[in-house]
Design a protein around this motif. Sequence first.
Motif, PDB file in Angstrom:
ATOM      1  N   ASP A  34      -1.629  -5.784  -4.533  1.00 30.22           N
ATOM      2  CA  ASP A  34      -3.094  -5.789  -4.371  1.00 30.22           C
ATOM      3  C   ASP A  34      -3.779  -5.512  -5.711  1.00 30.22           C
ATOM      4  OD1 ASP A  34      -2.016  -4.635  -1.492  1.00 30.22           O
ATOM      5  OD2 ASP A  34      -3.719  -5.999  -1.312  1.00 30.22           O
ATOM      6  N   ASN A  88      -7.467   4.257  -1.671  1.00 28.57           N
ATOM      7  CA  ASN A  88      -7.493   2.919  -2.274  1.00 28.57           C
ATOM      8  C   ASN A  88      -8.605   2.847  -3.321  1.00 28.57           C
ATOM      9  OD1 ASN A  88      -7.370   0.250  -2.932  1.00 28.57           O
ATOM     10  ND2 ASN A  88      -7.340  -0.493  -0.820  1.00 28.57           N
ATOM     11  N   VAL A  94       1.186   7.646  -1.371  1.00 30.41           N
ATOM     12  CA  VAL A  94      -0.008   7.100  -0.704  1.00 30.41           C
ATOM     13  C   VAL A  94      -1.239   7.829  -1.247  1.00 30.41           C
ATOM     14  CG1 VAL A  94      -1.134   6.682   1.488  1.00 30.41           C
ATOM     15  CG2 VAL A  94       1.356   6.535   1.320  1.00 30.41           C
ATOM     16  N   GLN A 125     -11.144   0.059   0.848  1.00 32.00           N
ATOM     17  CA  GLN A 125     -11.195   1.111   1.853  1.00 32.00           C
ATOM     18  C   GLN A 125      -9.785   1.561   2.227  1.00 32.00           C
ATOM     19  OE1 GLN A 125     -14.137   2.400   2.823  1.00 32.00           O
ATOM     20  NE2 GLN A 125     -15.164   0.945   1.439  1.00 32.00           N
ATOM     21  N   GLY A 126      -9.726   2.782   2.807  1.00 31.98           N
ATOM     22  CA  GLY A 126      -8.453   3.259   3.349  1.00 31.98           C
ATOM     23  C   GLY A 126      -7.518   3.786   2.270  1.00 31.98           C
ATOM     24  N   ALA A 127      -6.218   3.687   2.547  1.00 31.60           N
ATOM     25  CA  ALA A 127      -5.198   4.216   1.644  1.00 31.60           C
ATOM     26  C   ALA A 127      -4.316   3.072   1.162  1.00 31.60           C
ATOM     27  CB  ALA A 127      -4.346   5.275   2.339  1.00 31.60           C
ATOM     28  N   ILE A 128      -3.565   3.354   0.114  1.00 32.14           N
ATOM     29  CA  ILE A 128      -2.706   2.340  -0.480  1.00 32.14           C
ATOM     30  C   ILE A 128      -1.494   3.030  -1.091  1.00 32.14           C
ATOM     31  CG2 ILE A 128      -3.783   2.384  -2.766  1.00 32.14           C
ATOM     32  CD1 ILE A 128      -3.483  -0.679  -2.778  1.00 32.14           C
ATOM     33  N   SER A 129      -0.323   2.344  -1.112  1.00 33.59           N
ATOM     34  CA  SER A 129       0.896   2.875  -1.720  1.00 33.59           C
ATOM     35  C   SER A 129       0.956   2.444  -3.178  1.00 33.59           C
ATOM     36  CB  SER A 129       2.142   2.369  -0.994  1.00 33.59           C
ATOM     37  OG  SER A 129       2.152   2.819   0.330  1.00 33.59           O
ATOM     38  N   GLY A 170       0.075  -1.213  -7.066  1.00 36.26           N
ATOM     39  CA  GLY A 170      -0.400  -0.807  -5.750  1.00 36.26           C
ATOM     40  C   GLY A 170      -0.325  -1.925  -4.738  1.00 36.26           C
ATOM     41  N   SER A 171       0.081  -1.578  -3.520  1.00 37.62           N
ATOM     42  CA  SER A 171       0.184  -2.579  -2.454  1.00 37.62           C
ATOM     43  C   SER A 171      -0.051  -1.904  -1.115  1.00 37.62           C
ATOM     44  CB  SER A 171       1.557  -3.241  -2.472  1.00 37.62           C
ATOM     45  OG  SER A 171       1.701  -4.113  -1.378  1.00 37.62           O
ATOM     46  N   CYS A 172      -0.707  -2.624  -0.205  1.00 35.72           N
ATOM     47  CA  CYS A 172      -0.966  -2.124   1.153  1.00 35.72           C
ATOM     48  C   CYS A 172       0.194  -2.431   2.091  1.00 35.72           C
ATOM     49  CB  CYS A 172      -2.261  -2.730   1.704  1.00 35.72           C
ATOM     50  SG  CYS A 172      -3.741  -2.172   0.818  1.00 35.72           S
ATOM     51  N   ARG A 173       1.260  -3.114   1.602  1.00 32.31           N
ATOM     52  CA  ARG A 173       2.385  -3.409   2.475  1.00 32.31           C
ATOM     53  C   ARG A 173       3.100  -2.132   2.890  1.00 32.31           C
ATOM     54  NH1 ARG A 173       6.227  -5.664  -0.091  1.00 32.31           N
ATOM     55  NH2 ARG A 173       5.344  -5.895  -2.170  1.00 32.31           N
TER      56      ARG A 173
END
Length: 671
Positions: free
Chosen positions: A53, A108, A105, A112-116, A134-137
């Motif tokens: 991402d 983001n 984690v 929005q939200g969180a991301i790894s 960073g990736s939301c997977r």
Amino acid sequence: METKQTTDEIKDLKACLNDLIAVLALPAIWGNHEPSKIVSTLLEALVSMLRLDFAYVRLADTFGRGAPIEMARLTPPGNLMLRPQEIGQALTPWLGDGPHTSPIVVPNPIGQGAISISVFRLGVQDELGVLVAGSCRGNFATEIEKLLMRVTANQAAIGLQEARLLSEQRRVAEELDQRVARRTKDLAAANEELKKEIVERKRAEEKLRQDERELRRITDAIPQAIGVLGLDGMPLYVNQVLLDYTGLTLEDLKADDFRTRLFHPEDLERVQEKRQNALAHGAPFDLELRARRRDGRYRWFLFRYNPLRDDEGLIIRWYATGIDIEERKQAEESIRNENMALREEIDGASMFEEIVGSSEVLRKVLRQLAKVAPVDSTVLILGETGTGKELIARAIHKRSNRSSRAFIRVNCASIPSSLIASELFGHEKGAFTGALQRRLGRFESANGGTIFLDEIGELPAETQIALLRVLQEREIERVGSSQPISVDVRVVAATNRDLKAAMAAGSFRQDLFYRLNVFPIQMPSLRERVDDIPLLVEYLIERYAQKAGKKIRHIRKQTVELFQAYDWPGNIRELQNVIERAVVLCDGDTFSVDETWLKGEQDQQAGPAVPLAASIAGRERDMIEAALAQSRGLVSGPTGAAAKLGIPRQTLDSKIKSLGIDKQRFTRRST
């Protein structure tokens, strides 16, 4: 669904290998470029290869630009209006000393939200900067992805290092133009520093080669059963060979109870402590375990565990490879069974003597033995105790096609009824109190050979049923298990009981009797083999004299006649014991026995089968003379005196001679 998932994983692995090749080619693309160009190429490559991402790089102020260089690449629909400085400010709390390479984690920074995110430092010796992916997977980042990012970061660091060196060389060159004479020593020092940088570069390249060798090890091991384990021993990855063997999925093997589903419970308990100690110490180790196949059967495997360490010598994971050793284990089990059979054969060798004699009744038995031995028919040997039934059973085995395999003897009367089933068919661990481990039964030990069931008439009713199944279906079941086991065993049984009377009394099954009574052999008693007694006596005297270290050259004639006149209720076993006792007590070279040994034992016998032995000595002459009178002096034959008295002809002749009876007078009286 599982096949599609496996196909996708293979495609991903191929894609990652292609990406690794692309990464190895990057230095040629960014050679002799400015740091910003190198970073831009790096970000574009990572976002494209790993479907990130975003990717962010911050370079330290080591390039003489007065401020850190910050660059970022985003994948739509991210907020493309964000400046790299805003992303860096949001990530600053996680970019301090010792950033985590493992995914963490965070909020983001581009949405929005969180991301790894995974964080990597750039630099071989000096600190050049930091790289954030960073990736939301949900599965970000896999081991392969981390490897690719680590290799990419190392390559970028080398390129940046070269860019910095080029910048430094330009600065030094400008200064050399102005101060050549004064800076000669400084130039030499700079050259030495350059050599050090080259050494560090070689070290970095060696690290890259090590990573490449690691990847090759994984791909080369795919044809075997392999697994990649975490520090706690839990699987992170297993290859398709292991999945096909077990019938389990990767998720099944990642579950907490995977060991109980994969390995035999007895083996888990046996190796638990060794495995825990080996994992704690970090040294390579081996374990032999039974792994469950998808059809429910277990096969033996040798599992080898090897640790993988990082640059600091810390273990980051374990590699486990499995080799099928089922055939080796079966060979070891076969050797153990043959050793057990050999020990039993040695133990039983002294129980009975060789088959000695030339009487017609014995020759009849031997003729029957010669005919039945080459075939696999079940044999039932009948006869009184001590007549040599086991000798006949062993002779049948030695002349059969199974002579090279085990001969297993079981005395059914000597084993408690509660344990006879376990002794014959084996048991599983925990089948009953005291069953601390799995044990093979006598039928499994005799597989391919012969089992001799002595005193078969003493089997309890429930064991008779199990034995009947073995004879019918050639299968057994261990106590505590419902899994049938095929066996190839020839059964030879023996008894001194009247099985027909036992069937009438309900203590022996008719169907089992008819299964056993395929080829009956009736062993003659020693009373029926009076002519063989002299040969047996000579043989046994020689045997026990040699054992006692004595030389016996003569045998009293009266002793042989006494032996022939005695009824021998214990048959050959009793004869053996009497001769051994006499040899021990013999002082000279002439063999003799105390007559009271035989008379005392003979007088204690009773029953209609031996009426003469049951009579008292005072009536012996009267009984013989009365029988001779009735038979008109005839001794042998169905109407002779011997038949009327119920004793063998030879015994009666010996009695007539020892008592001095003139049998001719009864013939003359008849005339």
